[in-house]
Write a protein that holds these residues in place. Structure first.
Motif, PDB file in Angstrom:
ATOM      1  N   TRP A 186       1.170  -1.210  -0.444  1.00 30.96           N
ATOM      2  CA  TRP A 186      -0.204  -0.108   0.253  1.00 30.96           C
ATOM      3  C   TRP A 186       1.301   1.219  -0.033  1.00 30.96           C
ATOM      4  CZ3 TRP A 186      -4.713  -0.233  -1.549  1.00 30.96           C
ATOM      5  CH2 TRP A 186      -5.602  -1.319  -0.678  1.00 30.96           C
ATOM      6  N   GLY A 240      -0.122   0.069   6.530  1.00 29.66           N
ATOM      7  CA  GLY A 240      -0.820   0.241   6.060  1.00 29.66           C
ATOM      8  C   GLY A 240      -2.194   0.385   5.532  1.00 29.66           C
ATOM      9  N   VAL A 241      -1.857  -0.648   6.515  1.00 35.77           N
ATOM     10  CA  VAL A 241      -3.528  -2.195   6.152  1.00 35.77           C
ATOM     11  C   VAL A 241      -4.341  -2.044   7.288  1.00 35.77           C
ATOM     12  CG1 VAL A 241      -4.337  -4.521   6.350  1.00 35.77           C
ATOM     13  CG2 VAL A 241      -2.362  -3.598   4.760  1.00 35.77           C
ATOM     14  N   THR A 242      -5.741  -1.746   6.850  1.00 39.58           N
ATOM     15  CA  THR A 242      -6.847  -1.784   7.555  1.00 39.58           C
ATOM     16  C   THR A 242      -7.119  -2.590   8.807  1.00 39.58           C
ATOM     17  OG1 THR A 242      -9.017   0.011   8.333  1.00 39.58           O
ATOM     18  CG2 THR A 242      -8.394  -1.925   6.213  1.00 39.58           C
ATOM     19  N   ASN A 251     -16.295  -2.294   2.449  1.00 41.72           N
ATOM     20  CA  ASN A 251     -16.726  -3.528   1.316  1.00 41.72           C
ATOM     21  C   ASN A 251     -18.046  -3.508   1.348  1.00 41.72           C
ATOM     22  OD1 ASN A 251     -14.618  -5.124  -0.141  1.00 41.72           O
ATOM     23  ND2 ASN A 251     -14.592  -5.839   1.412  1.00 41.72           N
ATOM     24  N   ILE A 254     -19.904   0.286   0.165  1.00 43.97           N
ATOM     25  CA  ILE A 254     -18.912   0.311  -1.573  1.00 43.97           C
ATOM     26  C   ILE A 254     -19.950  -0.205  -1.959  1.00 43.97           C
ATOM     27  CG2 ILE A 254     -18.151  -0.164  -2.851  1.00 43.97           C
ATOM     28  CD1 ILE A 254     -14.703   0.750  -1.628  1.00 43.97           C
ATOM     29  N   LYS A 263     -26.941  -1.173 -12.927  1.00 45.93           N
ATOM     30  CA  LYS A 263     -25.896  -1.822 -13.905  1.00 45.93           C
ATOM     31  C   LYS A 263     -25.400  -1.241 -14.587  1.00 45.93           C
ATOM     32  CE  LYS A 263     -26.029  -6.473 -15.670  1.00 45.93           C
ATOM     33  NZ  LYS A 263     -26.030  -7.780 -16.175  1.00 45.93           N
ATOM     34  N   LYS A 305     -20.841  -9.710  -6.044  1.00 46.82           N
ATOM     35  CA  LYS A 305     -21.260  -9.070  -7.459  1.00 46.82           C
ATOM     36  C   LYS A 305     -22.643  -9.775  -7.740  1.00 46.82           C
ATOM     37  CE  LYS A 305     -20.463 -11.195 -11.988  1.00 46.82           C
ATOM     38  NZ  LYS A 305     -21.408 -12.088 -11.463  1.00 46.82           N
ATOM     39  N   VAL A 308     -24.932  -8.136  -5.297  1.00 46.13           N
ATOM     40  CA  VAL A 308     -24.902  -6.548  -5.651  1.00 46.13           C
ATOM     41  C   VAL A 308     -25.719  -6.331  -6.532  1.00 46.13           C
ATOM     42  CG1 VAL A 308     -23.717  -5.005  -5.360  1.00 46.13           C
ATOM     43  CG2 VAL A 308     -22.853  -6.036  -4.665  1.00 46.13           C
TER      44      VAL A 308
HETATM   45  C1  PID Z   1     -21.037  -6.203 -11.982  1.00 41.60           C
HETATM   46  C2  PID Z   1     -21.112  -7.365 -12.893  1.00 41.60           C
HETATM   47  C3  PID Z   1     -22.548  -6.188 -13.130  1.00 41.60           C
HETATM   48  C4  PID Z   1     -23.708  -6.379 -11.659  1.00 41.60           C
HETATM   49  C5  PID Z   1     -22.905  -5.217 -11.114  1.00 41.60           C
HETATM   50  C6  PID Z   1     -21.902  -5.563 -10.815  1.00 41.60           C
HETATM   51  C7  PID Z   1     -20.491  -5.323  -9.731  1.00 41.60           C
HETATM   52  C8  PID Z   1     -19.757  -3.913  -9.351  1.00 41.60           C
HETATM   53  C9  PID Z   1     -19.204  -4.008  -7.814  1.00 41.60           C
HETATM   54  C10 PID Z   1     -19.431  -4.799  -6.646  1.00 41.60           C
HETATM   55  C11 PID Z   1     -18.111  -3.873  -7.694  1.00 41.60           C
HETATM   56  C12 PID Z   1     -17.833  -3.181  -6.552  1.00 41.60           C
HETATM   57  C13 PID Z   1     -16.577  -2.884  -5.686  1.00 41.60           C
HETATM   58  C14 PID Z   1     -16.201  -2.746  -4.434  1.00 41.60           C
HETATM   59  C15 PID Z   1     -14.595  -2.424  -4.164  1.00 41.60           C
HETATM   60  C16 PID Z   1     -14.104  -2.456  -2.879  1.00 41.60           C
HETATM   61  C17 PID Z   1     -12.947  -1.921  -2.382  1.00 41.60           C
HETATM   62  C18 PID Z   1     -12.955  -2.203  -1.225  1.00 41.60           C
HETATM   63  C19 PID Z   1     -11.627  -1.677  -0.980  1.00 41.60           C
HETATM   64  C20 PID Z   1     -10.844  -1.308   0.144  1.00 41.60           C
HETATM   65  C21 PID Z   1      -9.864  -0.741   0.487  1.00 41.60           C
HETATM   66  C22 PID Z   1      -9.347  -0.812   2.600  1.00 41.60           C
HETATM   67  C23 PID Z   1      -8.451   0.159   2.435  1.00 41.60           C
HETATM   68  C24 PID Z   1      -7.916   0.399   3.609  1.00 41.60           C
HETATM   69  C25 PID Z   1      -7.656   2.415   3.148  1.00 41.60           C
HETATM   70  C26 PID Z   1      -6.625   3.103   2.745  1.00 41.60           C
HETATM   71  C27 PID Z   1      -5.305   2.035   3.349  1.00 41.60           C
HETATM   72  C28 PID Z   1      -4.898   1.185   2.364  1.00 41.60           C
HETATM   73  C29 PID Z   1      -6.436  -0.111   3.436  1.00 41.60           C
HETATM   74  C30 PID Z   1      -3.303   2.689   2.551  1.00 41.60           C
HETATM   75  C31 PID Z   1      -2.123   4.073   1.468  1.00 41.60           C
HETATM   76  C32 PID Z   1     -18.878  -6.487 -11.468  1.00 41.60           C
HETATM   77  C33 PID Z   1     -23.614  -5.040  -9.906  1.00 41.60           C
HETATM   78  C34 PID Z   1     -23.182  -3.240 -11.607  1.00 41.60           C
HETATM   79  C35 PID Z   1     -16.627  -4.185  -3.589  1.00 41.60           C
HETATM   80  C36 PID Z   1      -9.110   0.168  -0.224  1.00 41.60           C
HETATM   81  C37 PID Z   1      -8.796   2.837   2.803  1.00 41.60           C
HETATM   82  C38 PID Z   1      -7.671   2.566   5.094  1.00 41.60           C
HETATM   83  C39 PID Z   1      -5.959  -1.306   2.839  1.00 41.60           C
HETATM   84  O1  PID Z   1     -20.480  -4.780 -11.973  1.00 41.60           O
HETATM   85  O2  PID Z   1     -23.061  -7.434 -13.918  1.00 41.60           O
HETATM   86  O3  PID Z   1     -20.169  -5.436  -6.639  1.00 41.60           O
HETATM   87  O4  PID Z   1     -18.053  -4.024  -5.844  1.00 41.60           O
HETATM   88  O5  PID Z   1      -5.615   0.282   4.490  1.00 41.60           O
HETATM   89  O6  PID Z   1      -4.488   2.903   2.112  1.00 41.60           O
HETATM   90  O7  PID Z   1      -2.366   2.641   3.441  1.00 41.60           O
END
Ligand code: PID
Ligand code: DGD
Ligand code: CLA
Ligand code: PID
Ligand code: PID
Ligand code: PID
Ligand code: PID
Length: 312
Positions: A186, A240-242, A251, A254, A263, A305, A308
């Motif tokens: 990260w 950097g991991v939560t 999750n 989002i 969609k 997905k 969702v």
């Molecule tokens: C699909 C197909 C279609 C139908 C549909 C569809 C679904 C789409 C989708 C879905 C997209 C989607 C996205 C999701 C994303 C989740 C992301 C999570 C990220 C988490 C993080 C956590 C953290 C941190 C934080 C910052 C730190 C790093 C971490 C640093 C520099 C496919 C339904 C339309 C769920 C980043 C924030 C603290 C790790 O399109 O037919 O269903 O879900 O600690 O940064 O340290």
């Protein structure tokens, strides 16, 4: 309104400057000083807090104004029309007026902390100096009008859904993908690299689709997602991991956000991103993690997905 009128005056003072800025310059992707990811994350966190405190309706209008402005871009510098320039300024002024002053100053102070003091003078050297000064003078007059219209307290926190199907599915996704999250570097600067072979105007088309999706999202759920990210930043470890629990909450948030738009709007983002993201990028990311962890995460995502999709 007063802020709209003030934005016209700001436009008079700043549009020449706007036309002189090369908006396609790759320099804007760089850290504005020494690369310090954990300090930069603090600045992003202040922006997230400010976004979470803002009036969701005004945020939506600001996203719409940006989308419209992207549509009127012309010339090699990528500048929008005068009317759209004013409309973006007015919309942002209203967003700023919807949060307490201290939230805005916290962003300013945290960005200042990661910005080399030579940056403003360097940016000024790229345009006509007197036009930059005129624009700044205009900004100072604009901000007085914003401050006069500014709220003293933030809007109410989001209502966070619970016990829903997407929340349940997010638990399964998070269990399946947390090992993968821990494999990722990260703190790397690779995420600031320009997309190979793509120009700024090409990339902007994909950003535009995200803006359109953001403008359609449910305002309460967007606020909830911002709050979940702020909480998650508060529990990161030295890499950097939560925490697992905060990752799960992100999750879930989002997933609900995605479910709040059609969609086809989500697929427009995916398809436009796929156009600018060369396959070497996912492959490179994959090469840096444990492949079994990545495959388990991907399986988790493709299962999530489907849940969702039922709510889109
Ligand atoms: C699909 C197909 C279609 C139908 C549909 C569809 C679904 C789409 C989708 C879905 C997209 C989607 C996205 C999701 C994303 C989740 C992301 C999570 C990220 C988490 C993080 C956590 C953290 C941190 C934080 C910052 C730190 C790093 C971490 C640093 C520099 C496919 C339904 C339309 C769920 C980043 C924030 C603290 C790790 O399109 O037919 O269903 O879900 O600690 O940064 O340290
Ligand atoms: C990926 C996607 C992640 C790549 C990360 C790069 C994204 C970078 C974007 C940066 C742009 C700048 C924006 C922000 C900057 C701002 C500054 C001011 O690894 C594909 C092909 C297309 C991939 C590219 C498009 C990704 C778009 C993602 C949405 C956008 C998110 C927004 C990003 C930015 C901002 C956030 C706020 O989809 O994707 C990997 C996949 O690549 C691999 O291909 C898939 C196939 O599409 C799929 O059909 C299937 O074959 C799958 O599945 C393999 O591979 C199989 C089984 O079918 C599954 O069931 C399962 O078992 C699986 O195998 C297990 O391995
Ligand atoms: Mg996030 C997504 C980082 C704040 C809203 N965000 C992403 C990821 C990246 C990221 C990890 C884009 C790249 C990618 O797809 O990698 N965000 C990130 C950071 C911060 C932040 C560092 C800083 C605080 N975001 C933030 C805020 C909001 C959002 C404040 C508003 C509330 N963010 C948001 C949305 C989306 C992101 C709506 C996405 O759709 C996108 C994303 O994750 O798409 C999948 C791959 C993703 C990861 C490494 C993390 C998720 C792991 C999943 C759930 C399982 C892994 C699946 C597989 C292996 C890879 C993806 C395959 C694919 C085809 C999608
Ligand atoms: C100084 C000295 C005095 C004179 C003075 C002076 C100057 C002060 C200044 C200044 C303050 C200042 C502030 C600025 C603030 C900019 C804030 C930007 C915020 C960006 C955000 C981004 C975001 C998003 C977004 C919403 C999402 C979250 C995010 C949700 C719910 C020094 C002149 C008074 C410029 C919030 C918008 C998409 C993170 O005091 O003598 O000069 O400038 O994604 O939220 O989705
Ligand atoms: C201050 C002091 C406190 C009180 C306070 C205070 C005020 C802070 C303020 C304020 C901050 C602020 C910020 C504003 C920012 C406006 C930014 C406008 C950007 C417009 C753009 C338009 C465009 C495009 C677009 C993309 C194209 C380029 C363009 C490419 C690659 C100081 C009140 C708290 C108003 C970017 C979108 C089409 C140019 O803190 O005491 O009052 O206002 O075409 O990109 O082509
Ligand atoms: C494929 C092949 C089939 C099987 C399949 C398949 C996969 C499809 C996929 C996939 C679709 C997909 C979609 C994803 C979408 C991610 C969307 C991310 C959006 C990010 C946004 C960011 C922002 C903001 C934010 C709000 C602001 C505006 C912004 C306001 C008002 C290929 C598996 C079905 C991953 C919107 C949030 C801050 C811009 O179809 O056989 O794999 O993934 O700042 O708005 O402030
Ligand atoms: C493959 C084949 C399929 C199976 C598959 C597969 C694998 C795909 C993979 C994978 C994709 C993937 C993506 C990853 C993405 C990580 C994104 C992280 C973003 C982090 C950021 C951090 C930051 C900051 C921050 C601000 C700073 C800049 C930064 C400044 C000014 C190949 C398994 C599906 C891992 C944005 C926030 C601190 C950079 O597809 O068959 O395995 O992984 O420091 O700002 O400094």
């Amino acid at each position: 309104d007063e802020i709209g009128d003030a934005a016209k005056k700001l436009g008079d003072a700043s549009y020449s400057f706007a036309k002189e800025v090369d908006w396609n310059n790759g320099i804007f992707l760089q850290a504005p000083g020494k690369f310090q990811p954990l300090e930069a994350l603090k600045a992003i966190d202040k922006m997230i807090e400010m976004g979470a405190a803002a009036d969701p309706k005004l945020l939506k209008e600001a996203a719409e104004a940006h989308h419209k402005a992207i549509g009127s871009i012309s010339g090699p510098n990528g500048v929008t029309s005068r009317a759209d320039w004013d409309a973006v300024n007015a919309a942002l002024g209203r967003v700023i007026a919807s949060v307490p002053k201290a939230k805005v100053m916290a962003v300013y102070d945290s960005v200042k902390a990661i910005t080399d003091p030579g940056v403003p003078a360097y940016m000024k050297s790229l345009v006509n100096g007197p036009d930059a000064e005129k624009a700044y003078q205009g900004f100072l007059e604009f901000k007085d009008v914003v401050e006069k219209n500014q709220v003293a307290t933030a809007s109410a926190p989001a209502v966070v859904p619970s016990g829903d199907k997407i929340g349940e599915a997010a638990k399964a996704l998070s269990d399946a993908s947390y090992p993968f999250i821990k494999d990722i570097d990260w703190l790397s600067d690779v995420y600031l690299k320009p997309l190979p072979g793509k120009t700024a105007p090409e990339t902007l088309q994909a950003i535009d689709k995200m803006i359109v999706m953001g403008a359609k999202m449910d305002g309460n759920l967007l606020k909830a997602a911002a709050e979940a990210h702020h909480k998650a930043i508060g529990s990161i470890d030295a890499t950097g991991v939560t925490s697992a629990a905060d990752y799960e909450a992100v999750n879930a948030a989002i997933g609900r956000l995605v479910a709040s738009v059609p969609k086809s709007t989500v697929m427009d983002v995916y398809n436009s991103m796929a156009k600018v993201v060369d396959s070497s990028i996912p492959n490179n990311m994959f090469s840096k993690v444990n492949p079994l962890d990545a495959v388990a995460a991907a399986k988790g995502f493709y299962t999530f997905k489907d849940v969702v999709e039922n709510y889109c």
